[in-house]
Design a protein around this motif. Sequence first.
Motif, PDB file in Angstrom:
ATOM      1  N   VAL C  83       1.610  16.798   1.383  1.00 49.59           N
ATOM      2  CA  VAL C  83       0.903  16.064   0.986  1.00 49.59           C
ATOM      3  C   VAL C  83       0.572  14.963   1.385  1.00 49.59           C
ATOM      4  O   VAL C  83       0.195  14.047   1.682  1.00 49.59           O
ATOM      5  N   ALA C  84       1.874  14.448   0.948  1.00 48.52           N
ATOM      6  CA  ALA C  84       2.322  12.680   1.105  1.00 48.52           C
ATOM      7  C   ALA C  84       1.884  12.357   2.211  1.00 48.52           C
ATOM      8  O   ALA C  84       0.964  11.698   2.983  1.00 48.52           O
ATOM      9  N   ALA C  85       2.201  13.857   3.527  1.00 43.45           N
ATOM     10  CA  ALA C  85       2.215  12.771   4.702  1.00 43.45           C
ATOM     11  C   ALA C  85       0.395  12.351   5.219  1.00 43.45           C
ATOM     12  O   ALA C  85       0.028  11.458   5.446  1.00 43.45           O
ATOM     13  N   ASP C  86      -0.008  13.928   4.805  1.00 44.73           N
ATOM     14  CA  ASP C  86      -1.155  14.072   5.009  1.00 44.73           C
ATOM     15  C   ASP C  86      -2.387  13.077   4.228  1.00 44.73           C
ATOM     16  O   ASP C  86      -3.470  12.334   4.703  1.00 44.73           O
ATOM     17  N   PHE C  87      -2.300  11.869   2.688  1.00 41.43           N
ATOM     18  CA  PHE C  87      -2.642  11.531   2.212  1.00 41.43           C
ATOM     19  C   PHE C  87      -2.471  10.057   3.353  1.00 41.43           C
ATOM     20  O   PHE C  87      -3.404   9.496   2.776  1.00 41.43           O
ATOM     21  N   THR C  88      -1.276   9.670   4.034  1.00 41.29           N
ATOM     22  CA  THR C  88      -0.412   8.810   4.175  1.00 41.29           C
ATOM     23  C   THR C  88      -1.872   9.141   5.540  1.00 41.29           C
ATOM     24  O   THR C  88      -2.326   7.505   5.178  1.00 41.29           O
ATOM     25  N   THR C  89      -1.982  10.043   6.319  1.00 38.52           N
ATOM     26  CA  THR C  89      -2.676  10.048   6.981  1.00 38.52           C
ATOM     27  C   THR C  89      -4.157   9.373   7.115  1.00 38.52           C
ATOM     28  O   THR C  89      -4.326   8.747   7.973  1.00 38.52           O
ATOM     29  N   GLN C  90      -4.383   9.281   5.891  1.00 40.84           N
ATOM     30  CA  GLN C  90      -5.956   9.858   5.500  1.00 40.84           C
ATOM     31  C   GLN C  90      -5.938   8.106   5.202  1.00 40.84           C
ATOM     32  O   GLN C  90      -6.877   7.459   4.911  1.00 40.84           O
ATOM     33  N   ILE C  91      -4.942   7.644   4.135  1.00 34.38           N
ATOM     34  CA  ILE C  91      -5.305   5.760   3.502  1.00 34.38           C
ATOM     35  C   ILE C  91      -4.873   5.249   4.504  1.00 34.38           C
ATOM     36  O   ILE C  91      -5.834   4.015   4.851  1.00 34.38           O
ATOM     37  N   ARG C  92      -4.193   5.646   6.829  1.00 40.93           N
ATOM     38  CA  ARG C  92      -4.568   4.630   7.410  1.00 40.93           C
ATOM     39  C   ARG C  92      -5.734   4.974   7.990  1.00 40.93           C
ATOM     40  O   ARG C  92      -6.042   3.497   8.630  1.00 40.93           O
ATOM     41  N   ALA C  93      -5.991   5.978   8.204  1.00 43.49           N
ATOM     42  CA  ALA C  93      -7.974   6.120   8.770  1.00 43.49           C
ATOM     43  C   ALA C  93      -8.165   4.883   7.683  1.00 43.49           C
ATOM     44  O   ALA C  93      -9.156   4.452   9.090  1.00 43.49           O
ATOM     45  N   MET C  94      -8.851   4.970   6.687  1.00 43.47           N
ATOM     46  CA  MET C  94      -9.144   4.083   5.851  1.00 43.47           C
ATOM     47  C   MET C  94      -8.816   2.683   5.988  1.00 43.47           C
ATOM     48  O   MET C  94      -9.757   2.001   6.848  1.00 43.47           O
ATOM     49  N   MET C  95      -7.934   2.319   6.357  1.00 48.52           N
ATOM     50  CA  MET C  95      -7.913   0.649   6.314  1.00 48.52           C
ATOM     51  C   MET C  95      -7.337   0.639   8.691  1.00 48.52           C
ATOM     52  O   MET C  95      -8.499  -0.759   8.406  1.00 48.52           O
ATOM     53  N   GLU C  96      -7.534   1.677   8.920  1.00 51.17           N
ATOM     54  CA  GLU C  96      -8.108   1.360  10.300  1.00 51.17           C
ATOM     55  C   GLU C  96      -9.351   1.372   9.975  1.00 51.17           C
ATOM     56  O   GLU C  96     -10.163  -0.098  11.375  1.00 51.17           O
ATOM     57  N   LEU C  97     -10.686   2.098   9.963  1.00 45.51           N
ATOM     58  CA  LEU C  97     -11.927   1.428  10.174  1.00 45.51           C
ATOM     59  C   LEU C  97     -12.014   0.477   9.269  1.00 45.51           C
ATOM     60  O   LEU C  97     -12.557  -0.015   9.516  1.00 45.51           O
ATOM     61  N   SER C  98     -11.026   0.064   8.491  1.00 46.10           N
ATOM     62  CA  SER C  98     -11.756  -1.082   7.414  1.00 46.10           C
ATOM     63  C   SER C  98     -11.401  -2.559   8.191  1.00 46.10           C
ATOM     64  O   SER C  98     -11.891  -3.690   7.929  1.00 46.10           O
TER      65      SER C  98
END
Lengths: 200, 200, 200, 200
Positions: C83-98
Amino acid sequence: MPNDRSPDPARRSERAHTAILAATRELIMTMGYDAMTIEAIASAAGVGKQTIYRWWPSKAAVVLDMWVPDVEQQLAFPDTGDVAADFTTQIRAMMELSQDPLFGPSLRALIAEAQHDQALAQKLLDRIFAPRAEQGKERLRAAQQARQVRGDVDLDVAMDLLYGGFYRRFLLRIAPVTADYPKAVVDAALAGLMRRRTRR
Amino acid sequence: MPNDRSPDPARRSERAHTAILAATRELIMTMGYDAMTIEAIASAAGVGKQTIYRWWPSKAAVVLDMWVPDVEQQLAFPDTGDVAADFTTQIRAMMELSQDPLFGPSLRALIAEAQHDQALAQKLLDRIFAPRAEQGKERLRAAQQARQVRGDVDLDVAMDLLYGGFYRRFLLRIAPVTADYPKAVVDAALAGLMRRRTRR
Amino acid sequence: MPNDRSPDPARRSERAHTAILAATRELIMTMGYDAMTIEAIASAAGVGKQTIYRWWPSKAAVVLDMWVPDVEQQLAFPDTGDVAADFTTQIRAMMELSQDPLFGPSLRALIAEAQHDQALAQKLLDRIFAPRAEQGKERLRAAQQARQVRGDVDLDVAMDLLYGGFYRRFLLRIAPVTADYPKAVVDAALAGLMRRRTRR
Amino acid sequence: MPNDRSPDPARRSERAHTAILAATRELIMTMGYDAMTIEAIASAAGVGKQTIYRWWPSKAAVVLDMWVPDVEQQLAFPDTGDVAADFTTQIRAMMELSQDPLFGPSLRALIAEAQHDQALAQKLLDRIFAPRAEQGKERLRAAQQARQVRGDVDLDVAMDLLYGGFYRRFLLRIAPVTADYPKAVVDAALAGLMRRRTRR
DNA sequence: ATTTAACCGAGACGGTACGTCTAGTCTTGAT
DNA sequence: ATCAAGACTAGACGTACCGTCTCGGTTAAAT
């Protein structure tokens, strides 16, 4: 400074065009040329300001457009064969125009504005003053051929003699243009100021 | 309309007064009459706007004050005994004035402004135009007594003939005032346009 | 509010449609979302303004349409069992998009515009935010079943903990979203802030 | 883009200043932030537009000035010894503010405008968001010393957990901020999402 | 194959607010 | 009290876009 790029005159709205000219005429009578703003014209005509700026460069140009047909018609130049009478008639027409509450004040205002607006000056010249002068000179040419007027006079100078006084009085307010003025100035211009030697 | 209540002329600051007139002269040359604002004059003169509004009703009035001495001096009227020559000289002086980069454009501007400013119109008339006309009429009266000029001419009309053309050309820009114009118009005005019957 | 009556999507010009989206993408990069006007899009796309107004209610809606496919693809949600890794990945993707020069600034602009445009807010929610939240909640449900995450947590509140900080930093600019931020916030959200009593 | 050169604050008219802020408050309630124009504020305050442009760079800056004292007073941070209760209280205050018809809509509008106005973003941060965050972190530090909160948590991340959800819901409208939300999010943030191993 | 109805490009239109400008008045502190 | 300085109210300026509205020209389906 107005206008971006030249708009397409074919697509011009006739309704807006006439509404603007009508509102302008109305407002000049109501509030006077100087107090009339482009915003007021737009508002009174039910028109966007841009529509005015699209087709005219300035308030003065609108007024001129509204004006010219009437002025042209009112200043038709007669040719009765009597030069003195014809110029008297013409100057009298100018006088009457200058006393009309619609035309007088705004003619003054237009000439005033033309002093710092080259484009307007040119337009006024082309549409109002030059045609009038041309007619006058034409009439004088006819009179020269009829041997009523001297053949050696510079016609532009002649126009100055005949018409210059009107503008001097109208713009400088140095004296009123009275009802008997037109005949007086025409007679004086034709006769000259110099005393003639008595014929023996 | 400006001014609070009439200020006390005795307490007027001479420094401010002359600084304002000097700055006005300077700015007319620099930026032209139209672009020159009262704020610009105040700023250039190192003077508060109120100080200008206290003593003059408008920008035009300042310019007029700055002006009048020079103009008066430059338009002194000669009397050499030769009417034609005298008026030619006078009109030539007017022409030169109108071509001076300081006086020409601002004379135009002042006349323009006078079209919607009665007080200014009156001031211009009293200080510039009327004195000039009076001198001209005086000269004509002398010529009448010398039996050079007809005794029955209306002197105001005569002034129209002699000077009107200048204003017509200057303000309407219907034709330039060239170097030979003064003589031409004076000669025409004196001689008249009409053809004379040949003396037998 | 635009549009006359609903147009017929079957007759929609594919050429115009894609030209509009392409021009929009281009102009956002060139001049930025805010400076880009509908008139500019129309002109750049070689399309009449009406064609844009016919199919979209606002500039923002055009941008959203141009956007959504890319965003969806870039924000695919992983499930690796951690779970931790998955949400980290997702938020990192949001960050990159931003931080992408195309998406970041216009995501900000779209959220901004949604503050006074209900319809846009709804659309953003339906097409961007809600699907993301749904995926996140789905992932949490799986983690609950795997007995990794407490069964009593409100999943919406959980999403606030995990994603809220990103929007707070992105929109309020209260702190940058750095590379290590995703892991830090996920760890903190999972572990909680409270000190645990030492186990005896 | 506003302002030429910086005016002298010492000579600022107190009357105009307060009239502008009062009119702004009034108009936000009357017509809403978005419909309120600078022209409307000027007119309602009996003030020239230039006076607004002289002292504020934008409508948003005026609103912010009108605002800040009230907001500061309403968001005073309590310290009762109970961390959870204190943050719940604070978030509840934010919630109430966000539901006030004066503050809620214009807070949204200000944040929106800050997305394309760096200067406003900085001002909002300095005067509204950063002080709040600083108070929150201060409170957490106290809780750390009281050994209630873990000593190793990044306080900025902690603020994200506690406050981020509020902004996510407020700005994205992904879920309403209900009365029970403040307690729920604080509890979750303190406890964490992870399941604990049962103590034997 | 022709009609016909829609979309299309283009851009003029009525509006609204912008931010700037200048006019003329008012306020303040210094001389 | 006058002065320099400059902030003030007022309101027109010309511009920029908005979203709507013609206007012909061009498709594409329905006749």
